[in-house]
Design a protein around this motif. Structure first.
Motif, PDB file in Angstrom:
ATOM      1  N   ILE A 151      51.101  60.641  -7.467  1.00  0.00           N
ATOM      2  CA  ILE A 151      50.538  61.327  -6.300  1.00  0.00           C
ATOM      3  C   ILE A 151      49.741  60.324  -5.451  1.00  0.00           C
ATOM      4  O   ILE A 151      49.853  60.304  -4.225  1.00  0.00           O
ATOM      5  CB  ILE A 151      49.649  62.525  -6.741  1.00  0.00           C
ATOM      6  CG1 ILE A 151      50.512  63.597  -7.426  1.00  0.00           C
ATOM      7  CG2 ILE A 151      48.899  63.116  -5.563  1.00  0.00           C
ATOM      8  CD1 ILE A 151      49.723  64.769  -8.011  1.00  0.00           C
ATOM      9  N   ALA A 152      48.957  59.486  -6.124  1.00  0.00           N
ATOM     10  CA  ALA A 152      48.161  58.484  -5.391  1.00  0.00           C
ATOM     11  C   ALA A 152      49.082  57.546  -4.607  1.00  0.00           C
ATOM     12  O   ALA A 152      48.853  57.277  -3.415  1.00  0.00           O
ATOM     13  CB  ALA A 152      47.312  57.674  -6.372  1.00  0.00           C
TER      14      ALA A 152
ATOM     15  N   TYR B 150      50.347  57.705   4.111  1.00  0.00           N
ATOM     16  CA  TYR B 150      49.230  57.701   5.076  1.00  0.00           C
ATOM     17  C   TYR B 150      48.454  56.389   5.119  1.00  0.00           C
ATOM     18  O   TYR B 150      47.388  56.349   5.726  1.00  0.00           O
ATOM     19  CB  TYR B 150      48.247  58.819   4.729  1.00  0.00           C
ATOM     20  CG  TYR B 150      48.837  60.197   4.761  1.00  0.00           C
ATOM     21  CD1 TYR B 150      49.076  60.852   5.970  1.00  0.00           C
ATOM     22  CD2 TYR B 150      49.143  60.873   3.575  1.00  0.00           C
ATOM     23  CE1 TYR B 150      49.611  62.133   5.995  1.00  0.00           C
ATOM     24  CE2 TYR B 150      49.675  62.151   3.591  1.00  0.00           C
ATOM     25  CZ  TYR B 150      49.905  62.779   4.803  1.00  0.00           C
ATOM     26  OH  TYR B 150      50.431  64.042   4.824  1.00  0.00           O
ATOM     27  N   SER B 151      48.912  55.389   4.440  1.00  0.00           N
ATOM     28  CA  SER B 151      48.229  54.087   4.289  1.00  0.00           C
ATOM     29  C   SER B 151      47.243  54.121   3.119  1.00  0.00           C
ATOM     30  O   SER B 151      46.761  55.203   2.718  1.00  0.00           O
ATOM     31  CB  SER B 151      47.519  53.611   5.561  1.00  0.00           C
ATOM     32  OG  SER B 151      46.259  54.226   5.703  1.00  0.00           O
TER      33      SER B 151
ATOM     34  N   LYS C 201      37.724  60.641   4.246  1.00  0.00           N
ATOM     35  CA  LYS C 201      38.785  59.676   4.563  1.00  0.00           C
ATOM     36  C   LYS C 201      40.152  60.375   4.536  1.00  0.00           C
ATOM     37  O   LYS C 201      40.977  60.198   5.433  1.00  0.00           O
ATOM     38  CB  LYS C 201      38.753  58.565   3.490  1.00  0.00           C
ATOM     39  CG  LYS C 201      38.921  57.162   4.051  1.00  0.00           C
ATOM     40  CD  LYS C 201      39.095  56.166   2.930  1.00  0.00           C
ATOM     41  CE  LYS C 201      37.777  55.584   2.436  1.00  0.00           C
ATOM     42  NZ  LYS C 201      37.959  54.634   1.326  1.00  0.00           N
ATOM     43  N   VAL C 202      40.362  61.187   3.509  1.00  0.00           N
ATOM     44  CA  VAL C 202      41.643  61.880   3.343  1.00  0.00           C
ATOM     45  C   VAL C 202      41.889  62.823   4.521  1.00  0.00           C
ATOM     46  O   VAL C 202      42.970  62.833   5.123  1.00  0.00           O
ATOM     47  CB  VAL C 202      41.665  62.657   2.006  1.00  0.00           C
ATOM     48  CG1 VAL C 202      42.821  63.635   1.940  1.00  0.00           C
ATOM     49  CG2 VAL C 202      41.728  61.685   0.826  1.00  0.00           C
TER      50      VAL C 202
ATOM     51  N   ILE D 238      45.106  62.600   7.199  1.00  0.00           N
ATOM     52  CA  ILE D 238      46.193  63.577   7.285  1.00  0.00           C
ATOM     53  C   ILE D 238      46.194  64.328   8.615  1.00  0.00           C
ATOM     54  O   ILE D 238      47.071  65.143   8.859  1.00  0.00           O
ATOM     55  CB  ILE D 238      46.180  64.583   6.102  1.00  0.00           C
ATOM     56  CG1 ILE D 238      44.872  65.363   6.038  1.00  0.00           C
ATOM     57  CG2 ILE D 238      46.411  63.856   4.784  1.00  0.00           C
ATOM     58  CD1 ILE D 238      44.840  66.380   4.906  1.00  0.00           C
ATOM     59  N   GLY D 239      45.186  64.056   9.468  1.00  0.00           N
ATOM     60  CA  GLY D 239      45.214  64.636  10.809  1.00  0.00           C
ATOM     61  C   GLY D 239      44.297  65.816  11.038  1.00  0.00           C
ATOM     62  O   GLY D 239      44.415  66.513  12.046  1.00  0.00           O
ATOM     63  N   PHE D 240      43.364  66.071  10.107  1.00  0.00           N
ATOM     64  CA  PHE D 240      42.382  67.139  10.344  1.00  0.00           C
ATOM     65  C   PHE D 240      41.318  66.617  11.313  1.00  0.00           C
ATOM     66  O   PHE D 240      40.939  65.434  11.242  1.00  0.00           O
ATOM     67  CB  PHE D 240      41.696  67.557   9.027  1.00  0.00           C
ATOM     68  CG  PHE D 240      42.591  68.318   8.071  1.00  0.00           C
ATOM     69  CD1 PHE D 240      43.895  68.671   8.414  1.00  0.00           C
ATOM     70  CD2 PHE D 240      42.121  68.696   6.811  1.00  0.00           C
ATOM     71  CE1 PHE D 240      44.712  69.368   7.528  1.00  0.00           C
ATOM     72  CE2 PHE D 240      42.926  69.396   5.912  1.00  0.00           C
ATOM     73  CZ  PHE D 240      44.224  69.719   6.275  1.00  0.00           C
ATOM     74  N   ILE D 241      40.832  67.468  12.190  1.00  0.00           N
ATOM     75  CA  ILE D 241      39.806  67.052  13.164  1.00  0.00           C
ATOM     76  C   ILE D 241      38.427  67.161  12.507  1.00  0.00           C
ATOM     77  O   ILE D 241      38.085  68.223  11.974  1.00  0.00           O
ATOM     78  CB  ILE D 241      39.865  67.929  14.436  1.00  0.00           C
ATOM     79  CG1 ILE D 241      41.179  67.659  15.166  1.00  0.00           C
ATOM     80  CG2 ILE D 241      38.662  67.673  15.347  1.00  0.00           C
ATOM     81  CD1 ILE D 241      41.381  68.488  16.404  1.00  0.00           C
ATOM     82  N   PRO D 242      37.637  66.095  12.533  1.00  0.00           N
ATOM     83  CA  PRO D 242      36.301  66.177  11.930  1.00  0.00           C
ATOM     84  C   PRO D 242      35.444  67.197  12.671  1.00  0.00           C
ATOM     85  O   PRO D 242      35.578  67.324  13.890  1.00  0.00           O
ATOM     86  CB  PRO D 242      35.732  64.772  12.097  1.00  0.00           C
ATOM     87  CG  PRO D 242      36.845  63.922  12.592  1.00  0.00           C
ATOM     88  CD  PRO D 242      37.913  64.791  13.141  1.00  0.00           C
TER      89      PRO D 242
END
Ligand code: TYM
Length: 333
Positions: free
Chosen positions: A163-164, A171-172, A323-324, A328-332
């Motif tokens: 998974i890691a 995603y880098s 960071k995750v 993955i594209g979630f907005i802070p």
């Protein structure tokens, strides 16, 4: 030199057995006392609810396990000790990782196959199925280098690594890819009643395991009833599996080599060996049980330990989770 990060967990689904102790907990204490490691240990109550639990018993067992971990020598000054449900990042990362894990992979998990046998198909909950993903979340949140576990967790560790790597490729570079730390000795303590299956606190036969809080009489009774063979010779080999397991236990508690033990019982019967083994185990557990008695009654101290532990763990876990989420594209917020 940066310290290597070590993470491991134990379920509070009952009182720990000497299998848990030999295969995992005593190694945790050793690692905690080694300056090269920065260790984090977790009581995984969220994993425990994948099989039915009575709420008040779960609460009780969680504090019992915490007290036992402290009694075996874990020291909150030297290690981070906390309860999984106190750090919500575990559930949050679990969700993200669920979306990266294939059903086929989970279907191959032997522990799932074993555990789900106890239930009708229609009543196997999906938490039992995705159990190893939550385990991956536990480990990956802390950028863990090593995971000290017993042999039964090896496959779950492989999945955490997969998974890691999948996340990092997609995603880098984000997660450290963890390695299992499984000792050669004591990594698989077997049932006293069936030396083909591992010692487990969820076994329906109480004679099959020794609990860390068992008293001398219980220990003696269980070891006396332990399945051996009709050879009548104390020897360490795969044809005498029951005896082999008992010698492993003896060696774990005395730190003596297998040969030394076998030589000592040369020409003596199983009865003498079992008597001595009972003494060795009871003596080994006595100091743990004595410390436990004080700890379990000191609720204020236990609360202080798990609260401070959760704070330390949360700070570290949130760094990874932020960071995750970003990757993955979630907005802070
Ligand atoms: P659990 O609670 O079943 O067991 C805790 C630890 O004890 C080891 N163990 C044994 N070792 C030798 N012989 C045995 N008979 C024996 N029985 C148990 C286990 O291998 C384990 O190391 N899924 C894990 C808990 C977990 C975890 C994690 C572990 C949740 N998240 C993250 C490591 C990292 C479990 O059920 O362990």
């Amino acid at each position: 030199m940066d310290k290597k990060i070590v993470f491991s967990g134990i379920q509070p689904s009952g009182e720990p057995t000497i299998g848990n102790y030999i295969g995992a907990i005593r190694n945790w204490v050793e690692i905690q006392n080694n300056e090269d490691y920065d260790s984090i240990y977790c009581i995984v109550d969220m994993h425990a609810i994948t099989v039915p639990q009575v709420p008040k018993d779960l609460r009780k067992h969680t504090l019992e396990v915490l007290s036992l971990l402290l009694a075996t020598g874990l020291d909150p000054e030297k290690t981070t000790l906390f309860i999984q449900s106190h750090v919500s990042a575990h559930a949050e990362l679990n969700w993200v990782l669920n979306s990266l894990t294939y059903m086929g992979q989970l279907n191959r998990m032997t522990q799932y196959k074993d555990k789900s046998k106890r239930f009708e198909d229609s009543s196997i909950n999906s938490g039992l199925f995705t159990y190893p993903v939550l385990m991956a979340a536990d480990i990956l949140l802390y950028q863990t280098d090593y995971v000290p576990v017993g042999e039964d967790q090896r496959q779950h560790l492989e999945l955490s690594r997969d998974i890691a790597e999948r996340f990092n490729n997609r995603y880098s570079e984000t997660f450290k890819v963890p390695e299992a730390l499984i000792k050669k000795e004591g990594a698989r303590i077997m049932s006293l009643q069936d030396p083909e299956s591992k010692m487990s606190k969820s076994d329906s036969n109480e004679d099959s395991y020794i609990l860390l809080l068992d008293n001398g009489d219980a220990i003696r009774r269980k070891i006396k009833r332990a399945v051996t063979d009709s050879e009548g010779v104390v020897a360490y080999n795969d044809q005498q599996k029951g005896l082999k397991n008992l010698i492993d236990i003896y060696s774990a508690f005395t730190n003596e080599g297998l040969d030394t033990i076998v030589a000592r019982y040369n020409g003596k019967g199983y009865g003498v060996f079992k008597e001595d083994l009972s003494e060795v185990v009871a003596e080994g557990l006595r100091p743990i049980q004595e410390r436990y008695k004080d700890l379990i009654n000191n609720k204020d101290y236990l609360e202080k330990v798990y609260k401070e532990g959760a704070e330390k763990a949360e700070y570290r876990a949130m760094k990874t989770l932020r960071k995750v989420y970003k990757k993955i594209g979630f907005i802070p917020r």
